[in-house]
Design a protein around this motif. Structure first.
Motif, PDB file in Angstrom:
ATOM      1  N   ASP A  37      41.781  20.612  38.229  1.00  0.00           N
ATOM      2  CA  ASP A  37      40.788  21.622  37.861  1.00  0.00           C
ATOM      3  C   ASP A  37      39.644  21.659  38.868  1.00  0.00           C
ATOM      4  OD1 ASP A  37      42.228  22.402  35.666  1.00  0.00           O
ATOM      5  OD2 ASP A  37      41.049  21.208  34.239  1.00  0.00           O
ATOM      6  N   LEU A  38      39.223  20.487  39.322  1.00  0.00           N
ATOM      7  CA  LEU A  38      38.162  20.427  40.323  1.00  0.00           C
ATOM      8  C   LEU A  38      38.620  21.044  41.648  1.00  0.00           C
ATOM      9  CD1 LEU A  38      35.268  19.500  40.585  1.00  0.00           C
ATOM     10  CD2 LEU A  38      36.101  17.251  41.256  1.00  0.00           C
ATOM     11  N   LEU A  39      39.849  20.768  42.034  1.00  0.00           N
ATOM     12  CA  LEU A  39      40.389  21.393  43.251  1.00  0.00           C
ATOM     13  C   LEU A  39      40.488  22.912  43.102  1.00  0.00           C
ATOM     14  CD1 LEU A  39      43.206  18.957  44.379  1.00  0.00           C
ATOM     15  CD2 LEU A  39      41.113  19.506  45.597  1.00  0.00           C
ATOM     16  N   LYS A  40      40.870  23.387  41.915  1.00  0.00           N
ATOM     17  CA  LYS A  40      40.941  24.831  41.682  1.00  0.00           C
ATOM     18  C   LYS A  40      39.568  25.476  41.787  1.00  0.00           C
ATOM     19  CE  LYS A  40      44.935  24.854  38.625  1.00  0.00           C
ATOM     20  NZ  LYS A  40      45.378  25.080  37.243  1.00  0.00           N
ATOM     21  N   SER A  41      38.544  24.773  41.295  1.00  0.00           N
ATOM     22  CA  SER A  41      37.198  25.348  41.379  1.00  0.00           C
ATOM     23  C   SER A  41      36.733  25.421  42.827  1.00  0.00           C
ATOM     24  CB  SER A  41      36.214  24.543  40.530  1.00  0.00           C
ATOM     25  OG  SER A  41      36.017  23.268  41.087  1.00  0.00           O
ATOM     26  N   TYR A  42      37.059  24.416  43.650  1.00  0.00           N
ATOM     27  CA  TYR A  42      36.729  24.483  45.077  1.00  0.00           C
ATOM     28  C   TYR A  42      37.475  25.630  45.750  1.00  0.00           C
ATOM     29  CZ  TYR A  42      33.915  20.266  45.679  1.00  0.00           C
ATOM     30  OH  TYR A  42      32.906  19.339  45.646  1.00  0.00           O
ATOM     31  N   ALA A  43      38.747  25.811  45.387  1.00  0.00           N
ATOM     32  CA  ALA A  43      39.535  26.897  45.990  1.00  0.00           C
ATOM     33  C   ALA A  43      39.016  28.255  45.560  1.00  0.00           C
ATOM     34  CB  ALA A  43      40.997  26.739  45.615  1.00  0.00           C
ATOM     35  N   ALA A  44      38.568  28.378  44.310  1.00  0.00           N
ATOM     36  CA  ALA A  44      38.042  29.658  43.825  1.00  0.00           C
ATOM     37  C   ALA A  44      36.738  30.016  44.531  1.00  0.00           C
ATOM     38  CB  ALA A  44      37.833  29.600  42.315  1.00  0.00           C
ATOM     39  N   GLN A  45      35.948  29.016  44.904  1.00  0.00           N
ATOM     40  CA  GLN A  45      34.693  29.264  45.603  1.00  0.00           C
ATOM     41  C   GLN A  45      34.903  29.438  47.108  1.00  0.00           C
ATOM     42  OE1 GLN A  45      32.164  25.968  44.640  1.00  0.00           O
ATOM     43  NE2 GLN A  45      32.084  26.462  42.452  1.00  0.00           N
ATOM     44  N   GLY A  46      36.099  29.145  47.591  1.00  0.00           N
ATOM     45  CA  GLY A  46      36.383  29.263  49.013  1.00  0.00           C
ATOM     46  C   GLY A  46      35.838  28.109  49.833  1.00  0.00           C
ATOM     47  N   LYS A  47      35.553  26.987  49.189  1.00  0.00           N
ATOM     48  CA  LYS A  47      35.030  25.818  49.895  1.00  0.00           C
ATOM     49  C   LYS A  47      36.149  24.807  50.158  1.00  0.00           C
ATOM     50  CE  LYS A  47      30.444  25.952  47.768  1.00  0.00           C
ATOM     51  NZ  LYS A  47      29.513  25.190  46.930  1.00  0.00           N
ATOM     52  N   GLU A  48      35.913  23.978  51.148  1.00  0.00           N
ATOM     53  CA  GLU A  48      36.844  22.894  51.460  1.00  0.00           C
ATOM     54  C   GLU A  48      36.500  21.702  50.568  1.00  0.00           C
ATOM     55  OE1 GLU A  48      40.037  21.210  53.281  1.00  0.00           O
ATOM     56  OE2 GLU A  48      39.304  23.247  53.628  1.00  0.00           O
ATOM     57  N   PRO A  49      37.475  21.172  49.794  1.00  0.00           N
ATOM     58  CA  PRO A  49      37.173  20.020  48.929  1.00  0.00           C
ATOM     59  C   PRO A  49      36.952  18.765  49.774  1.00  0.00           C
ATOM     60  CG  PRO A  49      39.487  20.626  48.747  1.00  0.00           C
ATOM     61  CD  PRO A  49      38.840  21.648  49.617  1.00  0.00           C
ATOM     62  N   ILE A  54      40.760  14.824  47.598  1.00  0.00           N
ATOM     63  CA  ILE A  54      42.164  15.050  47.953  1.00  0.00           C
ATOM     64  C   ILE A  54      42.922  13.725  47.936  1.00  0.00           C
ATOM     65  CG2 ILE A  54      43.711  15.810  49.790  1.00  0.00           C
ATOM     66  CD1 ILE A  54      41.567  17.862  50.542  1.00  0.00           C
ATOM     67  N   ARG A  55      42.302  12.671  48.434  1.00  0.00           N
ATOM     68  CA  ARG A  55      42.939  11.355  48.415  1.00  0.00           C
ATOM     69  C   ARG A  55      43.156  10.873  46.979  1.00  0.00           C
ATOM     70  NH1 ARG A  55      39.367   8.005  51.572  1.00  0.00           N
ATOM     71  NH2 ARG A  55      39.126   9.875  52.779  1.00  0.00           N
ATOM     72  N   GLY A  56      42.212  11.170  46.099  1.00  0.00           N
ATOM     73  CA  GLY A  56      42.359  10.773  44.695  1.00  0.00           C
ATOM     74  C   GLY A  56      43.514  11.477  44.028  1.00  0.00           C
ATOM     75  N   VAL A  57      43.708  12.754  44.343  1.00  0.00           N
ATOM     76  CA  VAL A  57      44.844  13.486  43.793  1.00  0.00           C
ATOM     77  C   VAL A  57      46.134  12.958  44.401  1.00  0.00           C
ATOM     78  CG1 VAL A  57      45.958  15.749  43.677  1.00  0.00           C
ATOM     79  CG2 VAL A  57      43.515  15.552  43.280  1.00  0.00           C
ATOM     80  N   ALA A  58      46.126  12.653  45.692  1.00  0.00           N
ATOM     81  CA  ALA A  58      47.335  12.159  46.352  1.00  0.00           C
ATOM     82  C   ALA A  58      47.740  10.794  45.818  1.00  0.00           C
ATOM     83  CB  ALA A  58      47.122  12.085  47.857  1.00  0.00           C
ATOM     84  N   ASP A  59      46.787   9.965  45.402  1.00  0.00           N
ATOM     85  CA  ASP A  59      47.139   8.661  44.842  1.00  0.00           C
ATOM     86  C   ASP A  59      47.804   8.789  43.486  1.00  0.00           C
ATOM     87  OD1 ASP A  59      46.231   7.282  47.017  1.00  0.00           O
ATOM     88  OD2 ASP A  59      44.279   6.801  46.133  1.00  0.00           O
TER      89      ASP A  59
END
Length: 156
Positions: A37-49, A54-59
């Protein structure tokens, strides 16, 4: 009703383990969902997370991390959690553990053979002999697996 609880009190332990395991899986699901959800909010705002996010999601996900690199673990293609799992799996099925199983089940089988012959308790000959026969068969099966695992030529 009281007799059920008195007779089956030990069932509290596996039921508790099941409940705590389900709770752990629920918390892991919530954590993964919150990360996404946090990554989706960054993508919706057009910002780079941030890279930590990203490492936390990858783990949490099996497979490779972004870029295929895990800091502190070298350029290895598996996550740390999967490396630990592979390490345990290799040694669990290695020859050491197979031979250990042979000796442990053989010793227990020998103990039940001895107990079936020399026990002074009435009515124990049959049950002890049955357990001894079953454990002897298990020990022989473990012996076969130990010989096969020792003779296999896997890359180690």
């Amino acid at each position: 009703m009281e007799d059920i609880f008195r007779s089956y009190w030990w069932l509290l332990f596996p039921i508790g383990a099941f409940v705590f395991g389900a709770w752990d899986r629920w918390l892991a699901y919530r954590r993964s969902r919150d990360h996404l959800d946090l990554l989706k909010s960054y993508a919706a705002q057009g910002k780079e997370p941030p890279p930590e996010l990203i490492r936390g999601v990858a783990d949490d996900m099996p497979g490779e991390a972004p870029g295929g690199y895990y800091p502190g673990y070298g350029n290895y293609w598996m996550s740390p959690r999967h490396m630990r799992r592979a390490y345990r799996h290799y040694y669990r099925w290695g020859p050491y553990w197979q031979w250990r199983s042979v000796f442990v089940t053989g010793a227990i089988a020998a103990g039940f053979w001895w107990a079936s012959e020399w026990s002074d308790w009435p009515g124990t000959y049959g049950p002890f002999r049955m357990v001894a026969i079953i454990l002897t068969i298990v020990a022989l099966g473990n012996l076969i697996f130990a010989v096969l695992s020792s003779s296999s030529h896997r890359d180690r």
